[in-house]
Design an enzyme around this catalytic site. Sequence first.
Site, mmCIF file in Angstrom:
data_model
loop_
_atom_site.group_PDB
_atom_site.id
_atom_site.type_symbol
_atom_site.label_atom_id
_atom_site.label_comp_id
_atom_site.label_asym_id
_atom_site.label_seq_id
_atom_site.Cartn_x
_atom_site.Cartn_y
_atom_site.Cartn_z
ATOM 1 N N LYS A 96 0.827 -1.213 0.000
ATOM 2 C CA LYS A 96 0.000 0.000 0.000
ATOM 3 C C LYS A 96 0.860 1.262 0.000
ATOM 4 O O LYS A 96 0.650 2.183 -0.796
ATOM 5 C CB LYS A 96 -0.911 -0.009 1.230
ATOM 6 C CG LYS A 96 -1.622 1.323 1.515
ATOM 7 C CD LYS A 96 -2.430 1.236 2.797
ATOM 8 C CE LYS A 96 -3.111 2.548 3.130
ATOM 9 N NZ LYS A 96 -2.203 3.521 3.772
ATOM 10 N N ASN A 97 1.849 1.321 0.899
ATOM 11 C CA ASN A 97 2.630 2.556 1.036
ATOM 12 C C ASN A 97 3.521 2.816 -0.178
ATOM 13 O O ASN A 97 3.825 3.967 -0.491
ATOM 14 C CB ASN A 97 3.456 2.517 2.323
ATOM 15 C CG ASN A 97 2.576 2.612 3.563
ATOM 16 O OD1 ASN A 97 1.444 3.088 3.496
ATOM 17 N ND2 ASN A 97 3.076 2.145 4.698
ATOM 18 N N MET A 129 6.125 7.561 17.350
ATOM 19 C CA MET A 129 5.813 8.487 16.262
ATOM 20 C C MET A 129 4.407 9.079 16.315
ATOM 21 O O MET A 129 4.197 10.196 15.858
ATOM 22 C CB MET A 129 6.047 7.795 14.913
ATOM 23 C CG MET A 129 7.513 7.431 14.710
ATOM 24 S SD MET A 129 7.853 6.530 13.193
ATOM 25 C CE MET A 129 7.650 7.802 11.971
ATOM 26 N N ASP A 141 -5.823 8.058 8.695
ATOM 27 C CA ASP A 141 -6.011 7.530 10.048
ATOM 28 C C ASP A 141 -6.023 8.637 11.093
ATOM 29 O O ASP A 141 -5.294 9.619 10.981
ATOM 30 C CB ASP A 141 -4.870 6.567 10.406
ATOM 31 C CG ASP A 141 -4.981 5.255 9.664
ATOM 32 O OD1 ASP A 141 -6.115 4.856 9.389
ATOM 33 O OD2 ASP A 141 -3.945 4.648 9.372
ATOM 34 N N ASP A 161 3.892 0.785 11.859
ATOM 35 C CA ASP A 161 2.645 0.128 11.473
ATOM 36 C C ASP A 161 2.507 -1.284 12.046
ATOM 37 O O ASP A 161 1.415 -1.851 12.035
ATOM 38 C CB ASP A 161 2.531 0.067 9.941
ATOM 39 C CG ASP A 161 2.201 1.418 9.337
ATOM 40 O OD1 ASP A 161 1.728 2.290 10.066
ATOM 41 O OD2 ASP A 161 2.415 1.589 8.125
ATOM 42 N N ARG A 202 -5.059 10.511 2.636
ATOM 43 C CA ARG A 202 -3.790 11.091 3.060
ATOM 44 C C ARG A 202 -2.735 11.026 1.959
ATOM 45 O O ARG A 202 -1.924 11.924 1.795
ATOM 46 C CB ARG A 202 -3.283 10.390 4.316
ATOM 47 C CG ARG A 202 -1.980 10.984 4.768
ATOM 48 C CD ARG A 202 -1.711 10.943 6.232
ATOM 49 N NE ARG A 202 -0.582 11.815 6.527
ATOM 50 C CZ ARG A 202 -0.686 13.090 6.820
ATOM 51 N NH1 ARG A 202 -1.859 13.654 6.913
ATOM 52 N NH2 ARG A 202 0.380 13.833 7.047
#
Length: 435
Positions: free
Chosen positions: A22-23, A342, A121, A320, A97
């Site tokens: 996904k990223n 984070m 998120d 994550d 995002r």
Amino acid sequence: MGTFKIEGGHQLHGAITPQGAKNEALQILCAVLLTDEAVTIHNIPDIVDVNKLILLLEDLGVKIQKKGKGSYTFKADDVNTGYLQSEQFKKDGGGLRGSIMLVGPLLARFGMGYIPKPGGDKIGRRRLDTHFEGFVKLGATFRYNREEHFYGVEAKELKGTYMLLDEASVTGTANILMAAVLAKGTTTIYNAACEPYLQQLCKMLNRMGAKIQGVGSNLLTIEGVEKLGGTEHTMLPDMIEIGSWIGLAAMTRSELTIKNVSWENLGVIPSVFRKLGITLEQKGDDIFIPKHEDGYEIQNYIDGSILTIADAPWPGLTPDLLSIILVMATQARGEVLIHQKMFESRLFFVDKLIDMGAKIILCDPHRATVIGHDFKSQLKATTMVSPDIRAGISLLIAALSAKGTSTIHNIEQIDRGYENIEERLKAIGAKIVRL
């Protein structure tokens, strides 16, 4: 609002293949705007966030052809930059995002980039300063409409420069990098992120004609070029999904094979799971996880002190995976301190695990101590609401291991990051129904 109904307590078996990352997809898809030639991309995950970005590209005028499952060709030879100032863009761009990474390529090629305040998120502050400070250093003018929360950068010409990023932001590095490849002169980015997905972006841009050196390090040197061409690119498997399936196998004490994981790009992930007592075997490019019938034991440090697992920029552990590791620890033998550095709201889902019978002490917004049950006390089924993607999958793993039938609402959050999840879980024996 969608709902999963999950009957827990069943062992799973078989093989599962991770989706495309996904990223990585959110970066790679934005990069197609850097050229007017065709770019073909394979292994694109069929998930909500990625599909939203593909629709945004289409609304911008990018020609899109689906070649097969997960394979698309993009051609940005007639981009409608007027769409960027439309009310529709303000609405659509604000729901994703990843839309922030449209700004760099648009600025580089068309001299302008606009974006509404991005969604995503609700896990705490996720500031955009690094992105826009980088654009300004390249010569862009920044403006912000506070009433509409609308950001913009404009430049007649971008010029290469030296910059030291205030944080090793993955999306910030990707965005600045995509702007710099068409800038005049040489750009040096120090404290750059160096995640495998960013390395993938660099390799793809270099195949398109960019001149990027230092790939895989935190010091990138980009010699600007006048034009980029087309290319073909295949995305890596999603390392967060791989970690999710490791957690699922451990919590359900199941024998699972995770196929085609790209071992060389997993970094510290296997060793972190081994510290939690999980047995992982490398079989070719697969991960084999045997049944943990006797449970799994968390290692202490050499001096006997409690293990701390914390996130860090690559090559450290991705944040994550901390939610999944936290859930796994609830049934481990031993204790662990989870330190989420984070994001200050990402651990707030632990109240739902406590309701299921987990022993967790939330020390503060960033730290939680987990005391494992060693499977002597099974988690109890309950009704939950998924607050974000990673908490959602963690709650799903908890429900699949729990005694009884659980309900998870707001599963659209899970769909944002996991492709066709209930069918894939059913294929390995999970009792899950989408209502």
